[in-house]
Scaffold this motif. Sequence first.
Motif, mmCIF file in Angstrom:
data_model
loop_
_atom_site.group_PDB
_atom_site.id
_atom_site.type_symbol
_atom_site.label_atom_id
_atom_site.label_comp_id
_atom_site.label_asym_id
_atom_site.label_seq_id
_atom_site.Cartn_x
_atom_site.Cartn_y
_atom_site.Cartn_z
ATOM 1 N N THR A 229 -19.913 1.607 5.789
ATOM 2 C CA THR A 229 -20.796 2.034 4.689
ATOM 3 C C THR A 229 -20.841 1.005 3.564
ATOM 4 O OG1 THR A 229 -18.923 3.366 3.975
ATOM 5 C CG2 THR A 229 -20.723 4.540 5.014
ATOM 6 N N ASP A 230 -19.776 0.225 3.396
ATOM 7 C CA ASP A 230 -19.749 -0.712 2.265
ATOM 8 C C ASP A 230 -19.919 -2.174 2.656
ATOM 9 O OD1 ASP A 230 -17.343 -0.718 3.582
ATOM 10 O OD2 ASP A 230 -16.113 -0.943 1.788
ATOM 11 N N LYS A 231 -20.012 -2.463 3.952
ATOM 12 C CA LYS A 231 -20.145 -3.880 4.338
ATOM 13 C C LYS A 231 -20.512 -4.035 5.813
ATOM 14 C CE LYS A 231 -15.143 -4.168 5.158
ATOM 15 N NZ LYS A 231 -14.601 -2.970 4.571
ATOM 16 N N ALA B 3 -14.375 0.410 8.182
ATOM 17 C CA ALA B 3 -13.814 -0.468 9.216
ATOM 18 C C ALA B 3 -12.853 -1.420 8.526
ATOM 19 C CB ALA B 3 -14.930 -1.245 9.919
ATOM 20 N N GLU B 4 -11.641 -1.485 9.043
ATOM 21 C CA GLU B 4 -10.618 -2.347 8.444
ATOM 22 C C GLU B 4 -9.793 -2.993 9.544
ATOM 23 O OE1 GLU B 4 -8.704 0.795 6.371
ATOM 24 O OE2 GLU B 4 -10.432 1.029 5.072
ATOM 25 N N ARG B 5 -9.444 -4.261 9.391
ATOM 26 C CA ARG B 5 -8.524 -4.900 10.333
ATOM 27 C C ARG B 5 -7.133 -4.315 10.106
ATOM 28 N NH1 ARG B 5 -8.171 -10.988 10.108
ATOM 29 N NH2 ARG B 5 -7.524 -10.521 7.996
ATOM 30 N N ILE C 198 -4.621 -3.367 6.316
ATOM 31 C CA ILE C 198 -4.398 -1.981 5.875
ATOM 32 C C ILE C 198 -3.097 -1.863 5.084
ATOM 33 C CG2 ILE C 198 -3.922 0.365 6.706
ATOM 34 C CD1 ILE C 198 -5.926 -0.254 8.989
ATOM 35 N N ASP C 199 -3.194 -1.154 3.982
ATOM 36 C CA ASP C 199 -2.038 -0.886 3.124
ATOM 37 C C ASP C 199 -1.389 0.408 3.658
ATOM 38 O OD1 ASP C 199 -0.410 0.132 1.117
ATOM 39 O OD2 ASP C 199 -1.695 -0.595 -0.504
ATOM 40 N N VAL C 200 -0.244 0.247 4.298
ATOM 41 C CA VAL C 200 0.409 1.386 4.964
ATOM 42 C C VAL C 200 0.830 2.461 3.969
ATOM 43 C CG1 VAL C 200 2.344 2.065 6.439
ATOM 44 C CG2 VAL C 200 1.217 -0.113 6.820
ATOM 45 N N MET C 201 1.421 2.023 2.853
ATOM 46 C CA MET C 201 1.878 3.004 1.853
ATOM 47 C C MET C 201 0.700 3.834 1.328
ATOM 48 S SD MET C 201 5.100 2.579 1.573
ATOM 49 C CE MET C 201 5.650 3.166 0.005
ATOM 50 N N ARG C 202 -0.394 3.169 1.092
ATOM 51 C CA ARG C 202 -1.572 3.879 0.594
ATOM 52 C C ARG C 202 -2.041 4.913 1.620
ATOM 53 N NH1 ARG C 202 -7.327 1.148 -1.330
ATOM 54 N NH2 ARG C 202 -8.552 3.060 -1.181
ATOM 55 N N ALA C 203 -2.054 4.513 2.889
ATOM 56 C CA ALA C 203 -2.481 5.448 3.941
ATOM 57 C C ALA C 203 -1.499 6.608 4.051
ATOM 58 C CB ALA C 203 -2.611 4.708 5.265
ATOM 59 N N GLU D 8 -0.380 12.386 3.023
ATOM 60 C CA GLU D 8 0.376 13.467 2.356
ATOM 61 C C GLU D 8 -0.537 14.306 1.471
ATOM 62 O OE1 GLU D 8 3.697 11.670 0.324
ATOM 63 O OE2 GLU D 8 4.450 10.927 2.245
ATOM 64 N N ARG D 9 -1.388 13.625 0.701
ATOM 65 C CA ARG D 9 -2.313 14.359 -0.177
ATOM 66 C C ARG D 9 -3.213 15.278 0.634
ATOM 67 N NH1 ARG D 9 -3.146 9.562 -2.720
ATOM 68 N NH2 ARG D 9 -5.140 9.240 -1.675
ATOM 69 N N ALA D 10 -3.741 14.750 1.725
ATOM 70 C CA ALA D 10 -4.663 15.550 2.550
ATOM 71 C C ALA D 10 -3.923 16.743 3.151
ATOM 72 C CB ALA D 10 -5.257 14.668 3.646
ATOM 73 N N ALA E 101 -7.990 12.455 8.766
ATOM 74 C CA ALA E 101 -8.395 11.684 9.950
ATOM 75 C C ALA E 101 -8.465 10.194 9.618
ATOM 76 C CB ALA E 101 -9.737 12.184 10.471
ATOM 77 N N ARG E 102 -8.948 9.855 8.412
ATOM 78 C CA ARG E 102 -9.016 8.437 8.016
ATOM 79 C C ARG E 102 -7.602 7.858 7.909
ATOM 80 N NH1 ARG E 102 -12.841 10.517 4.346
ATOM 81 N NH2 ARG E 102 -11.476 10.262 2.519
ATOM 82 N N ALA E 103 -6.721 8.614 7.258
ATOM 83 C CA ALA E 103 -5.340 8.130 7.083
ATOM 84 C C ALA E 103 -4.644 7.979 8.435
ATOM 85 C CB ALA E 103 -4.572 9.093 6.182
ATOM 86 N N ALA F 225 -5.992 7.406 11.331
ATOM 87 C CA ALA F 225 -6.555 6.241 12.053
ATOM 88 C C ALA F 225 -5.895 4.964 11.544
ATOM 89 C CB ALA F 225 -8.070 6.186 11.851
ATOM 90 N N ARG F 226 -5.736 4.867 10.218
ATOM 91 C CA ARG F 226 -5.113 3.663 9.623
ATOM 92 C C ARG F 226 -3.661 3.537 10.068
ATOM 93 N NH1 ARG F 226 -8.445 5.412 4.537
ATOM 94 N NH2 ARG F 226 -10.117 3.875 4.644
ATOM 95 N N LEU F 227 -2.955 4.655 10.049
ATOM 96 C CA LEU F 227 -1.529 4.608 10.408
ATOM 97 C C LEU F 227 -1.341 4.322 11.894
ATOM 98 C CD1 LEU F 227 -0.263 7.534 8.150
ATOM 99 C CD2 LEU F 227 0.151 5.075 7.848
HETATM 100 P P1 ATP Z 1 -7.611 6.706 -0.383
HETATM 101 O O1 ATP Z 1 -7.453 8.163 -0.684
HETATM 102 O O2 ATP Z 1 -6.307 5.976 -0.213
HETATM 103 O O3 ATP Z 1 -8.567 5.999 -1.332
HETATM 104 P P2 ATP Z 1 -9.785 6.934 1.408
HETATM 105 O O4 ATP Z 1 -9.889 7.110 2.878
HETATM 106 O O5 ATP Z 1 -10.340 8.040 0.581
HETATM 107 O O6 ATP Z 1 -8.269 6.638 1.060
HETATM 108 P P3 ATP Z 1 -11.867 5.318 0.352
HETATM 109 O O7 ATP Z 1 -11.803 5.729 -1.095
HETATM 110 O O8 ATP Z 1 -12.925 5.925 1.213
HETATM 111 O O9 ATP Z 1 -10.444 5.567 1.013
HETATM 112 O O10 ATP Z 1 -11.953 3.740 0.502
HETATM 113 C C1 ATP Z 1 -12.268 2.874 -0.562
HETATM 114 C C2 ATP Z 1 -12.059 1.472 -0.073
HETATM 115 O O11 ATP Z 1 -10.661 1.253 0.149
HETATM 116 C C3 ATP Z 1 -12.742 1.169 1.258
HETATM 117 O O12 ATP Z 1 -13.213 -0.165 1.215
HETATM 118 C C4 ATP Z 1 -11.638 1.299 2.299
HETATM 119 O O13 ATP Z 1 -11.878 0.445 3.402
HETATM 120 C C5 ATP Z 1 -10.412 0.855 1.492
HETATM 121 N N1 ATP Z 1 -9.161 1.510 1.904
HETATM 122 C C6 ATP Z 1 -8.882 2.825 1.883
HETATM 123 N N2 ATP Z 1 -7.623 3.044 2.274
HETATM 124 C C7 ATP Z 1 -7.089 1.823 2.576
HETATM 125 C C8 ATP Z 1 -5.817 1.384 3.047
HETATM 126 N N3 ATP Z 1 -4.819 2.230 3.313
HETATM 127 N N4 ATP Z 1 -5.638 0.060 3.231
HETATM 128 C C9 ATP Z 1 -6.618 -0.818 2.968
HETATM 129 N N5 ATP Z 1 -7.843 -0.471 2.536
HETATM 130 C C10 ATP Z 1 -8.095 0.838 2.329
#
Ligand code: ATP
Length: 136
Positions: free
Chosen positions: A11-13, A82-84, A88-93, A98-100, A121-123, A125-127
């Motif tokens: 959606t963003d790139k 889409a992210e490589r 991906i920031d593991v801690m953020r995911a 946890e929040r979800a 589901a997004r988290a 997939a990242r993990l």
């Molecule tokens: P969060 O709640 O952590 O923001 P999210 O799925 O709601 O997760 P978005 O707000 O939809 O994330 O994403 C905003 C931008 O951050 C997007 O470009 C996305 O690719 C990127 N992004 C989200 N989570 C991560 C992550 N764990 N590591 C790297 N990039 C991320």
Amino acid sequence: MSTFKLEIVATDKVFFRGDAEFVVIPALDGEMGVLAGHDTMVAAVKAGELRYTVNGQTELCAVGDGFAEILGDRVTIICDFAERAVDIDVMRAERAKERAEERIQAKKSQIEFVHSQAALARAMARLKVTSKINKR
Ligand code: ATP
């Protein structure tokens, strides 16, 4: 090896555009591997792991929900994100997961439930993809 035009649009790139040898798509009914010359089809994509191979090198990625169109020697994937794996920031995911989960447990409105499930589901997939590269 034969190649096809692969385009992965989030959606963003435009995440990737180029010639690829192989792509494995997380379709609704399981993983779908696509080589050049694949039959024409459209498939729903669900948040998960996507892999594509260019010049013998495979890139591991996480993608969000979307769809894939396989048309002649052109494969187009349109997805939520889409992210490589390496980016991906593991801690953020983990925090997003946890929040979800907390929001799902709280059993608020239906709309909140649907949003929380999508966030989970997004988290996940990242993990899933980062667990494969031992990223910490
Ligand atoms: P969060 O709640 O952590 O923001 P999210 O799925 O709601 O997760 P978005 O707000 O939809 O994330 O994403 C905003 C931008 O951050 C997007 O470009 C996305 O690719 C990127 N992004 C989200 N989570 C991560 C992550 N764990 N590591 C790297 N990039 C991320």
